[in-house]
Scaffold this motif. Structure first.
Motif, PDB file in Angstrom:
ATOM      1  N   ARG A  29       0.835  -1.191   0.000  1.00  0.00           N
ATOM      2  CA  ARG A  29       0.000   0.000   0.000  1.00  0.00           C
ATOM      3  C   ARG A  29       0.875   1.248   0.000  1.00  0.00           C
ATOM      4  NH1 ARG A  29      -5.269  -0.686   1.332  1.00  0.00           N
ATOM      5  NH2 ARG A  29      -5.374   1.364   2.320  1.00  0.00           N
ATOM      6  N   VAL A  68       0.196   4.177  -1.516  1.00  0.00           N
ATOM      7  CA  VAL A  68      -0.491   5.428  -1.813  1.00  0.00           C
ATOM      8  C   VAL A  68      -0.185   6.506  -0.765  1.00  0.00           C
ATOM      9  CG1 VAL A  68      -2.599   4.688  -0.631  1.00  0.00           C
ATOM     10  CG2 VAL A  68      -2.717   6.432  -2.415  1.00  0.00           C
ATOM     11  N   ARG A  69       0.077   6.092   0.498  1.00  0.00           N
ATOM     12  CA  ARG A  69       0.330   7.071   1.557  1.00  0.00           C
ATOM     13  C   ARG A  69       1.809   7.384   1.746  1.00  0.00           C
ATOM     14  NH1 ARG A  69      -3.745   8.229   5.233  1.00  0.00           N
ATOM     15  NH2 ARG A  69      -5.733   7.259   4.750  1.00  0.00           N
ATOM     16  N   ASN A 104       8.163  12.302  -3.235  1.00  0.00           N
ATOM     17  CA  ASN A 104       7.441  11.948  -4.462  1.00  0.00           C
ATOM     18  C   ASN A 104       7.659  13.001  -5.547  1.00  0.00           C
ATOM     19  OD1 ASN A 104       6.479   9.678  -3.274  1.00  0.00           O
ATOM     20  ND2 ASN A 104       4.391  10.427  -2.995  1.00  0.00           N
ATOM     21  N   ASN A 106       8.433   1.761  -8.599  1.00  0.00           N
ATOM     22  CA  ASN A 106       8.375   1.825  -7.129  1.00  0.00           C
ATOM     23  C   ASN A 106       9.719   1.469  -6.514  1.00  0.00           C
ATOM     24  OD1 ASN A 106       5.629   2.581  -7.005  1.00  0.00           O
ATOM     25  ND2 ASN A 106       5.018   0.445  -7.267  1.00  0.00           N
TER      26      ASN A 106
END
Length: 115
Positions: free
Chosen positions: A27, A29-30, A53, A76
């Motif tokens: 995960r 996304v955070r 980011n 990633n």
């Protein structure tokens, strides 16, 4: 959860180079910042470099001009290019992913700088 897997460590002579990689999964996304820390046995883990980011990076003074952090958002993956390595750079290098109060660590990869 976020999983981080480091690779690229090894033995290198003083003045040599290595590139560390950290592949992230889960995960993500955070996660807004990824970075590298290092630790010598018996000492505290210390910050080396990080990149957001948006691509903003920062470094500890002792690696400025020698190490470069970069990231491939499509894969990633974050990299740490280490040049002009010194014996005092010998340590276990850990990948870190952080965001929204969460902090994740990889298991580390050993870098040994020795002749």
């Amino acid at each position: 959860q976020v999983q981080l897997v480091e690779s690229g460590g090894g033995l290198v002579q003083p003045g040599g180079s290595l590139r560390l990689s950290c592949a992230a999964s889960g995960r993500l996304v955070r996660i807004n910042t990824m970075g590298w820390y290092r630790q010598v046995s018996g000492k505290q883990r210390e910050f080396v470099a990080a990149v957001t980011n948006g691509g903003s990076s920062n470094y500890r003074d002792f690696v400025k001009g020698r190490f470069t952090i970069s990231r491939d958002n499509a894969k990633n993956t974050v990299y740490l290019q280490m040049n002009s390595l010194k014996p005092e750079d010998t340590a276990v290098y850990y990948c870190n992913a952080a965001g929204y109060g969460m902090n994740y660590w990889g298991k580390g990869t050993l870098v040994t700088v020795s002749s």
